[in-house]
Design an enzyme around this catalytic site. Structure first.
Site, short mmCIF file in Angstrom:
data_model
loop_
_atom_site.label_atom_id
_atom_site.label_comp_id
_atom_site.label_asym_id
_atom_site.label_seq_id
_atom_site.Cartn_x
_atom_site.Cartn_y
_atom_site.Cartn_z
N PRO A 17 0.74 -1.05 -0.05
CA PRO A 17 0.02 -0.04 -0.06
C PRO A 17 0.96 1.18 0.13
CG PRO A 17 0.15 -0.98 2.17
CD PRO A 17 0.72 -1.98 1.36
N SER A 266 7.18 4.64 9.88
CA SER A 266 7.32 3.60 9.09
C SER A 266 5.88 3.01 8.72
CB SER A 266 8.39 2.53 9.41
OG SER A 266 7.65 1.77 10.31
N LYS A 267 5.76 2.10 7.93
CA LYS A 267 4.41 1.25 7.57
C LYS A 267 3.96 0.75 8.86
CE LYS A 267 5.37 0.75 2.79
NZ LYS A 267 4.80 0.20 1.44
N ARG A 268 4.61 0.34 9.45
CA ARG A 268 4.46 -0.58 10.73
C ARG A 268 4.02 0.34 11.87
NH1 ARG A 268 4.05 -5.78 8.97
NH2 ARG A 268 5.36 -5.67 7.33
N ASP A 269 4.10 1.74 11.80
CA ASP A 269 3.75 2.41 12.90
C ASP A 269 2.53 2.87 13.14
OD1 ASP A 269 6.32 2.89 14.11
OD2 ASP A 269 6.83 4.48 12.59
#
Ligand code: GLU
Length: 519
Positions: A17, A266-269
């Site tokens: 995404p 980041s994407k994981r945040d």
């Protein structure tokens, strides 16, 4: 160069995404293009088949559309004169440039197997060196610089797999002019002989990116800071391909940082820190776990696209004054790269909510009511657009998201089922109960029934009964809506109307009495 029409591109890889940092890159490209009356292109860079994620391209297109960032050429937005815009569809055009580089002595064929490369890595690391394939190490490897011309020909003719590598000069300073950072100078000794063309017949990112920027007549490359280390190689490629005079100008955007400033957002945040990092929700394959992964987005969290865009625009760019609210047109007018900062931009989730609140307040009652009406209909509440428009007008000041409407104003559609216990305990007594009853009766006879007439009636009833309005005001509100806080009381009463208001007061009178006597 000066007279070329401005053409910029957003060139995401469909590997997952689109992160909000990617949306910001797209936005700055778009604003820059529109500011200069130029073109904004969407190019899909899908040369890395291993990282390809089905559905990612469609996600990117939908996300940009929701944000109001409309490319005038590109995948999903209509072909322009430089189609196709997806690199896998452009595959046949890259080999010639790789070969042109080989023929001019700027690149070479390399036949090393993965075992041989691994062995080289181990050998050099054991000796304490850096293991890259470069001007020194290439001399001991199997490539067209060390093998004879015949052998190279034979190997290729026999169908042996090979890659084409860039021959990085041994001892040179490569200068990149960055519009945000100024001159960036890198010594070629620190660069490695990157693969330009792979054994599967596909170019790597570097070659495809430069060839496409050249063939699509791109004038400015505006991209994230993580690509700055690639820029010297790109500059060398332009030079080696003889395209230096039309080389685009570079601008590398600062990173988006976590709210505490501690590292890259980041994407994981997103899920970890409790706010979305993607524009819209979805579920896509995670190439690391090989499983579909769901993620939340701003659209589904109730944000307006213009609020999201306004917030993003100011994350790394600032205007000449201290204006904070900008329409897309205003951003286009004001945007310039020289006000993009060099240092990372801290993302502020609270400020993002503030932006949404401002945009919610700017929306017309009719528009907000249309959104709320859908939710109300889904709850099987029988109402009209006209009523909801008035309802939304009463509560919108307190809302941050349109999804807040129900919790802020459900009482405009449903009579209370409970009454604030503290207020009842403090204020409910024989006299106040009589007062509520008296007002219900007076309201029933009131004509016309408006906010003003209801207020006068309320005050007169209190006066006649020798009650200070301050003593019964809060209680009165609780009788009508259950809670001691809410929108302007008499406007609320006008909206509920005579029948409903009287009914609620009678109901309260009955129910609360029961509670008190029963206690
Ligand atoms: N495909 C690269 C990316 O995914 C594009 C970098 C560039 O704009 O040159 O971000």
């Amino acid at each position: 160069m000066e007279n070329r029409r401005v053409r910029v591109r957003f060139a995401p890889s469909p590997t997952g995404p689109l992160h909000m940092g990617g949306v910001r890159t797209a936005l700055y490209n778009y604003l820059f293009a529109k500011h200069h009356g130029g073109d904004f292109i969407l190019r899909i860079e899908d040369t890395d088949q291993n990282r390809f994620v089905p559905g990612a391209e469609a996600y990117i297109i939908e996300a940009l559309s929701w944000c109001g960032i409309h490319p005038n050429e590109g995948v999903g937005f209509g072909d322009g004169p430089y189609a196709p815009y997806r690199q896998s569809d452009r595959k046949p055009m890259y080999r010639q440039y790789a070969e042109q580089l080989v023929n001019a002595g700027h690149a070479y064929y390399a036949f090393d197997t993965s075992e041989e490369l691994e062995e080289m890595r181990k050998r050099i690391e054991a000796a304490g060196g850096s293991s890259s394939y470069n001007a020194i190490t290439r001399q001991n490897m199997k490539n067209s610089l060390t093998l004879s011309e015949d052998e190279v020909k034979n190997r290729i003719a026999a169908g042996e797999t090979y890659v084409i590598r860039m021959k990085i000069p041994r001892n040179e300073e490569i200068r990149v002019k960055d519009l945000i950072r100024g001159w960036v100078v890198v010594h070629s000794g620190q660069m490695d002989d990157k693969v330009l063309f792979k054994s599967d017949g596909m170019p790597t990112y570097h070659l495809a990116n430069v060839v496409d920027d050249y063939t699509m007549k791109i004038t400015h490359v505006i991209r994230g800071e993580e690509w700055l280390p690639s820029a010297p190689l790109h500059v060398l490629l332009y030079r080696s391909l003889g395209w230096e005079s039309v080389m685009p100008e570079f601008a590398h955007l600062p990173l988006l940082l976590r709210p505490d400033g501690n590292g890259k957002l980041s994407k994981r945040d997103g899920d970890r820190l409790g706010f979305p990092v993607f524009p819209i929700s979805g579920s896509l394959l995670d190439t690391k776990t090989n499983k579909p992964e769901s993620f939340s987005g701003y659209r589904e969290a109730g944000y307006f696209p213009d609020a999201f865009i306004n917030m993003l625009a100011l994350l790394g760019w600032h205007s000449s004054g201290n204006q904070e609210l900008y329409t897309m047109e205003e951003l286009i007018k004001e945007f310039s790269l020289d006000r993009v900062s060099k240092s990372g931009a801290k993302f502020d989730p609270e400020k993002t909510k503030w932006f949404n609140q401002q945009y919610l307040r700017k929306r017309s009652d009719a528009e907000l009511a249309a959104v709320w009406l859908k939710e109300l209909q889904a709850k099987n509440i029988n109402t009209t657009q006209a009523y909801v428009e008035k309802a939304v007008h009463l509560i919108k000041e307190k809302a941050v998201f349109s999804t807040d409407f129900w919790s802020l104003g459900s009482f405009l559609f449903e009579a209370p089922v409970a009454y604030d216990a503290e207020v009842i305990k403090k204020r409910w007594n024989e006299k106040s109960a009589q007062f509520v009853d008296a007002v219900a009766k007076a309201f029933a006879a009131l004509e016309p029934f408006t906010a003003a007439s209801a207020e006068t009636c309320f005050k007169q009833t209190a006066e006649t009964m020798g009650i200070k309005t301050g003593e019964v005001m809060q209680l009165f509100r609780v009788c009508l809506i259950g809670a001691p806080v809410g929108p302007a009381l008499f406007e609320l009463i006008e909206l509920l109307g005579k029948t409903e208001s009287v009914k609620r007061l009678e109901e309260a009178h009955k129910k609360i009495k029961v509670t008190v006597t029963g206690a």
